[in-house]
Design an enzyme around this catalytic site. Structure first.
Site, PDB file in Angstrom:
ATOM      1  N   GLY A  73       0.853  -1.125  -0.115  1.00 34.48           N
ATOM      2  CA  GLY A  73      -0.064   0.106   0.344  1.00 34.48           C
ATOM      3  C   GLY A  73       0.860   1.467  -0.054  1.00 34.48           C
ATOM      4  CB  THR A  74       3.964   1.968   1.881  1.00 36.28           C
ATOM      5  OG1 THR A  74       3.429   1.636   2.933  1.00 36.28           O
ATOM      6  CG2 THR A  74       5.025   3.088   1.798  1.00 36.28           C
ATOM      7  CG  ASN A 152      -4.819   3.500   9.495  1.00 38.60           C
ATOM      8  OD1 ASN A 152      -5.063   4.692   9.029  1.00 38.60           O
ATOM      9  ND2 ASN A 152      -3.665   3.627  10.397  1.00 38.60           N
ATOM     10  CD  GLN A 180      -6.948  -0.555   7.644  1.00 42.06           C
ATOM     11  OE1 GLN A 180      -7.917  -1.409   7.925  1.00 42.06           O
ATOM     12  NE2 GLN A 180      -5.694  -0.790   8.250  1.00 42.06           N
ATOM     13  CB  SER A 201      -2.170  -2.897   1.368  1.00 43.25           C
ATOM     14  OG  SER A 201      -1.347  -3.868   1.867  1.00 43.25           O
ATOM     15  N   GLY A 202      -2.575  -5.930  -0.172  1.00 42.99           N
ATOM     16  CA  GLY A 202      -2.986  -7.377   0.089  1.00 42.99           C
ATOM     17  C   GLY A 202      -3.109  -7.574   1.543  1.00 42.99           C
ATOM     18  CG  HIS A 203      -0.373  -6.653   4.841  1.00 39.00           C
ATOM     19  ND1 HIS A 203      -0.436  -6.192   6.139  1.00 39.00           N
ATOM     20  CD2 HIS A 203       0.122  -5.551   4.361  1.00 39.00           C
ATOM     21  CE1 HIS A 203       0.048  -5.169   6.330  1.00 39.00           C
ATOM     22  NE2 HIS A 203       0.202  -4.524   5.163  1.00 39.00           N
ATOM     23  CB  THR A 239      10.309 -10.877 -12.059  1.00 35.73           C
ATOM     24  OG1 THR A 239      11.517 -10.716 -12.786  1.00 35.73           O
ATOM     25  CG2 THR A 239       9.838 -11.902 -11.978  1.00 35.73           C
ATOM     26  CB  CYS A 323       8.362   4.624  21.384  1.00 28.80           C
ATOM     27  SG  CYS A 323       7.583   5.234  22.810  1.00 28.80           S
TER      28      CYS A 323
HETATM   29  C1  LIG Z   1      -1.425  -0.635   6.256  1.00 25.05           C
HETATM   30  C2  LIG Z   1      -1.775   0.608   5.614  1.00 25.05           C
HETATM   31  C3  LIG Z   1      -1.063   1.361   4.582  1.00 25.05           C
HETATM   32  C4  LIG Z   1       0.306   0.656   4.329  1.00 25.05           C
HETATM   33  O1  LIG Z   1       0.045  -0.560   3.626  1.00 25.05           O
HETATM   34  P1  LIG Z   1       1.306  -1.659   3.497  1.00 25.05           P
HETATM   35  O2  LIG Z   1       0.836  -2.454   2.425  1.00 25.05           O
HETATM   36  O3  LIG Z   1       1.845  -2.183   4.851  1.00 25.05           O
HETATM   37  O4  LIG Z   1       2.510  -0.617   2.742  1.00 25.05           O
HETATM   38  C5  LIG Z   1      -1.554   2.315   4.105  1.00 25.05           C
HETATM   39  N1  LIG Z   1      -2.664   2.841   4.440  1.00 25.05           N
HETATM   40  C6  LIG Z   1      -3.546   2.408   5.369  1.00 25.05           C
HETATM   41  C7  LIG Z   1      -4.722   3.050   5.924  1.00 25.05           C
HETATM   42  C8  LIG Z   1      -3.101   1.208   6.124  1.00 25.05           C
HETATM   43  O5  LIG Z   1      -3.902   0.757   7.141  1.00 25.05           O
END
Ligand SMILES: *Cc1c(COP(=O)(O)O)cnc(C)c1O
Length: 381
Positions: A73-74, A152, A180, A201-203, A239, A323
């Protein structure tokens, strides 16, 4: 073997669904071809990737050819911002909401050090970005605006269509981080004119870490971050992550049209129990929210040390940004909503998924209540 924790931190990441894992498996074993290769082992991988692209597009009402696979996502957010400023080098102003993920905020800060002016648009007390506030921030030299679909930390959903319309009126390229929102609330990019880029983002939706996607409206400017091979129609060199892409597609297909009323009911059950059991507790954020998320002020105890007690008791949740000392930096999201630093440090996010059970919710409530009693006793002693 230690028993599995109660995982109420699904906005941080999610487990890979078994169906997703099974979809990925062949591409990690005998179907290991490079999609660019001319023989069948390659074309099998290429076909899997194209099927996955169509599945990702299907979740957001897009055409497959407008979806680019990224590493996360980043990267998707960074690519959108990079595309906009590359297209308009003379426009040196950026608009971002104050509650964006660091994927946008830190990139904007980086550009501010290189001479860009950045306006951070605040939110209302419920945590929503107001279209009027975005409109007021837009200037003739604004190249790019970013407002996330759903936050998020609070789960609060902003009126993206209205915000996109304001950006369109001023000819500003508009990105929405839907990491999200995707799979939790309906998204249809074909019905949001004025939206140019959407990040996924997949995860966060039961695919593995390390795969993401960027939707780019046809005709919107695009500029690659990575230069090299011609993968992704020349839009993202390197790739392709075939196995993860296939898994991401499967995860999107499984999420599509899924009714999350049961998840919302469990979230409400958790929220109601905590509000009843914890004196002084209250919810951060209001209005339209994601069905799986609640952010709760716990009534006057610090979230940082509590998270350590939760961990010992087998409960995962989150607060601000932790932290090393176990204390937390007050969340920039809660601060933007007008919460005091004390309230922000004393708030906790609980986020569920479709696998969360009623029994886990009930156990989690007991762990929260007991941990707070313990912490209070330790502080009093
Ligand atoms: C987790 C998250 C991201 C970042 O996604 P990654 O795949 O971990 O880089 C970006 N935006 C939101 C709102 C997220 O919750």
């Amino acid at each position: 073997m230690p028993t599995a924790p109660i995982y109420l931190d699904c906005n941080a990441t999610t487990r890979v669904r078994p169906e997703v894992f099974e979809t990925m498996r062949p591409f990690l074993q005998d179907q290991y071809g490079n999609p660019s290769s001319a023989y069948r082992l390659g074309s099998t991988a290429a076909r899997a990737l194209e099927q996955a692209r169509a599945q990702v597009a299907g979740l957001i009402g897009a055409q497959a050819e407008d979806v680019i696979f990224t590493s996360c996502g980043t990267e998707s957010a960074n690519t959108a911002l990079h595309s906009a400023i590359s297209a308009f080098p003379d426009k040196r102003h950026l608009v971002v909401s104050a509650i964006e993920h660091s994927a946008i905020l830190k990139h904007a800060e980086h550009l501010a050090r290189r001479g860009y002016a950045v306006t951070r648009v605040g939110v209302d007390a419920e945590g929503r970005v107001q279209p009027e506030a975005v409109a007021a921030a837009l200037r003739d030299d604004t190249a790019f605006a970013a407002v996330m679909w759903a936050n998020n930390e609070t789960g609060v959903i902003s009126p993206i269509s209205e915000i996109a319309a304001e950006c369109a009126r001023r000819g500003v390229l508009f990105f929405s981080d839907a990491v999200q929102a995707a799979g939790k609330v309906p998204i249809d990019v074909s019905r949001v004119p004025g939206l140019h880029y959407l990040g996924l983002s997949g995860h966060k939706l039961h695919a593995p870490k390390g795969i993401g996607a960027l939707w780019v409206r046809p005709g919107a400017p695009f500029s690659s971050l990575l230069h090299g091979g011609g993968q992704e129609e020349g839009r993202r060199a390197g790739t392709e992550n075939v196995a993860s892409g296939a898994g991401f597609g499967q995860a999107c297909a499984l999420a599509r049209g899924r009714d999350l009323a049961a998840v919302a009911a469990r979230r409400d059950r958790l929220e109601a129990a905590l509000l009843e059991r914890l004196p002084g507790a209250s919810v951060n954020g209001g209005g339209e929210r994601l069905p799986n998320t609640t952010n709760i002020y716990l009534g006057g105890v610090e979230a940082g040390p509590l998270l350590l007690l939760f961990d010992k008791a087998g409960l995962c949740a989150s607060a601000g940004s932790a932290c090393s000392s176990g204390s937390v930096h007050p969340s920039h999201v809660l601060r933007a909503m007008g919460c005091s630093a004390e309230r922000a440090k004393g708030s906790m996010r609980f986020s569920l998924d479709v696998f969360t059970t009623d029994e886990e919710i009930d156990r989690a409530v007991e762990i929260v209540v007991r941990s707070i009693d313990k912490l209070k006793a330790a502080l009093a002693g």
